[in-house]
Scaffold this active site. Structure first.
Site, PDB file in Angstrom:
ATOM      1  N   TYR A 192      18.392   6.023   8.017  1.00  0.00           N
ATOM      2  CA  TYR A 192      17.811   5.406   6.819  1.00  0.00           C
ATOM      3  C   TYR A 192      18.933   4.925   5.884  1.00  0.00           C
ATOM      4  CZ  TYR A 192      15.179   5.184   2.389  1.00  0.00           C
ATOM      5  OH  TYR A 192      14.619   4.786   1.198  1.00  0.00           O
TER       6      TYR A 192
ATOM      7  N   ARG B  91      -1.848  -2.798   7.192  1.00  0.00           N
ATOM      8  CA  ARG B  91      -3.208  -2.304   7.410  1.00  0.00           C
ATOM      9  C   ARG B  91      -4.098  -2.788   6.267  1.00  0.00           C
ATOM     10  NH1 ARG B  91      -3.200   2.490   3.985  1.00  0.00           N
ATOM     11  NH2 ARG B  91      -1.055   2.825   3.374  1.00  0.00           N
TER      12      ARG B  91
ATOM     13  N   LEU C 166       0.815  -1.219   0.000  1.00  0.00           N
ATOM     14  CA  LEU C 166       0.000   0.000   0.000  1.00  0.00           C
ATOM     15  C   LEU C 166       0.850   1.271   0.000  1.00  0.00           C
ATOM     16  CD1 LEU C 166      -2.853  -0.930   2.528  1.00  0.00           C
ATOM     17  CD2 LEU C 166      -2.678  -1.378   0.085  1.00  0.00           C
TER      18      LEU C 166
HETATM   19  N1  SER Z   1      13.077   9.081  -1.517  1.00  0.00           N
HETATM   20  C1  SER Z   1      13.779   8.622  -0.354  1.00  0.00           C
HETATM   21  C2  SER Z   1      13.779   9.638   0.712  1.00  0.00           C
HETATM   22  O1  SER Z   1      13.693  10.799   0.411  1.00  0.00           O
HETATM   23  C3  SER Z   1      15.180   8.250  -0.697  1.00  0.00           C
HETATM   24  O2  SER Z   1      15.242   6.887  -0.921  1.00  0.00           O
HETATM   25  O3  SER Z   1      13.907   9.293   1.838  1.00  0.00           O
END
Ligand code: SER
Length: 318
Positions: free
Chosen positions: A141, A36, A10
């Site tokens: 990240y 979800r 999703l």
């Molecule tokens: N588009 C993603 C972000 O801005 C990068 O992988 O976190």
């Protein structure tokens, strides 16, 4: 690819990849999963199951139930949101991936895992960033993405799991909105241009980043999984890109459709820092050579299509 599982169906990429996979392989052969419930209209017909990839049992049950042979693993927290809750992001992005790889090893599944331009850091060469280069990202990240790349390589070398993946740039789409990414501005700007003829951009005018239109991201994911494995030297984390642009470039192309459009800058220091730590442009020659990667859209053709689709979606005439 006979029985396909989409984890995170999703989300921004998942929701469009799901539709393309169902068209190509048959709706019943593509099992959508997310944490979800779905909105039935959006995802069309086909099986849907609730799966939390941080719970290996729920993943395992679905893989067994449908005799899955290929997994597209798209569940992740994006860069800016991950900085707000790093512990949560690490758990989802790393433990979720680890579970998917374990299940793929056990059930001999092929697996697609997206990495990102975020897997690079401030000391990576910024222009025409090579396929193989320094990777010292400074966001949670990015750290999860570079770790994921290594983990996918490891599962392939150590256990023979058919892992494959690309480093996505920012993705621009007209269906599901992204959330919590640093590159989200490149989607928001189109919506705001149509609705208010004005956009307050949280990145500075010259922030150069790679981007790609969603149809190319979907094509890349499917083409890589269909590629002849004997030709893949890298397998995981292929650099891919379609354009290298900054907010001024986007504003200028939008003005061709909405001449009164105005962009103003209200820089968000955290997002700016993240964007500045990522490359300006990627060298995607390995993807071109090893599996024939080639984008269909550039800034102009993407913008034309974005405005056509968004005008219908938002019920306006341009
Ligand atoms: N588009 C993603 C972000 O801005 C990068 O992988 O976190």
């Amino acid at each position: 690819m006979k029985k396909i599982l989409v984890v995170g169906a999703l989300g921004q990429i998942g929701s469009e990849l799901l539709i393309a996979l169902r068209e190509k392989y048959g709706a019943d052969n593509v099992i959508a999963t997310d944490i979800r419930f779905r909105n039935k209209e959006d995802e069309g017909d086909g099986p849907f199951e609730i799966v939390d990839c941080t719970d290996i049992r729920s993943l395992s049950e679905v893989v067994k139930k449908y005799q899955i042979d290929t997994i597209f693993h798209l569940a992740a927290i994006l860069s800016a949101a991950a900085e707000e809750k790093p512990q949560f992001a690490w758990n989802l992005n790393m433990n979720g991936l680890y579970n998917v790889l374990e299940i793929s090893r056990e059930h001999k599944c092929s697996v697609f895992v997206p990495s990102s331009i975020a897997a690079f850091g401030p000391n990576t060469p910024q222009d025409f960033t090579p396929q193989d280069t320094i990777q010292r990202p400074t966001t949670i990240y990015g750290i999860s993405k570079v770790s994921g790349e290594l983990l996918c390589d490891y599962f392939h070398k150590r256990f023979g799991v058919d892992t494959r993946g690309v480093r996505f740039p920012g993705i621009i789409s007209n269906k599901t909105l992204p959330g919590g990414g640093t590159t989200d501005y490149a989607v928001e700007i189109y919506y705001e241009a149509i609705k208010h003829k004005k956009y307050f951009c949280y990145l500075g005018p010259n922030t150069q980043l790679d981007m790609m239109y969603m149809p190319d991201a979907v094509k890349a994911s499917i083409d890589l999984m269909e590629a002849d494995p004997s030709k893949l030297k890298h397998r995981n984390a292929f650099n891919i890109t379609a354009m290298s642009i900054n907010p001024e470039d986007l504003a200028n192309v939008i003005k061709k459709y909405i001449p009164t459009f105005q962009i103003q800058y209200r820089v968000d220091p955290m997002k700016q820092r993240i964007a500045d730590s990522w490359p300006n442009s990627l060298d995607d020659s390995a993807a071109k050579e090893e599996w024939g990667w080639k984008p269909d859209y550039d800034l102009e053709t993407m913008t034309k299509d974005m405005f056509e689709k968004l005008a219908v979606k938002l019920g306006v005439e341009l």
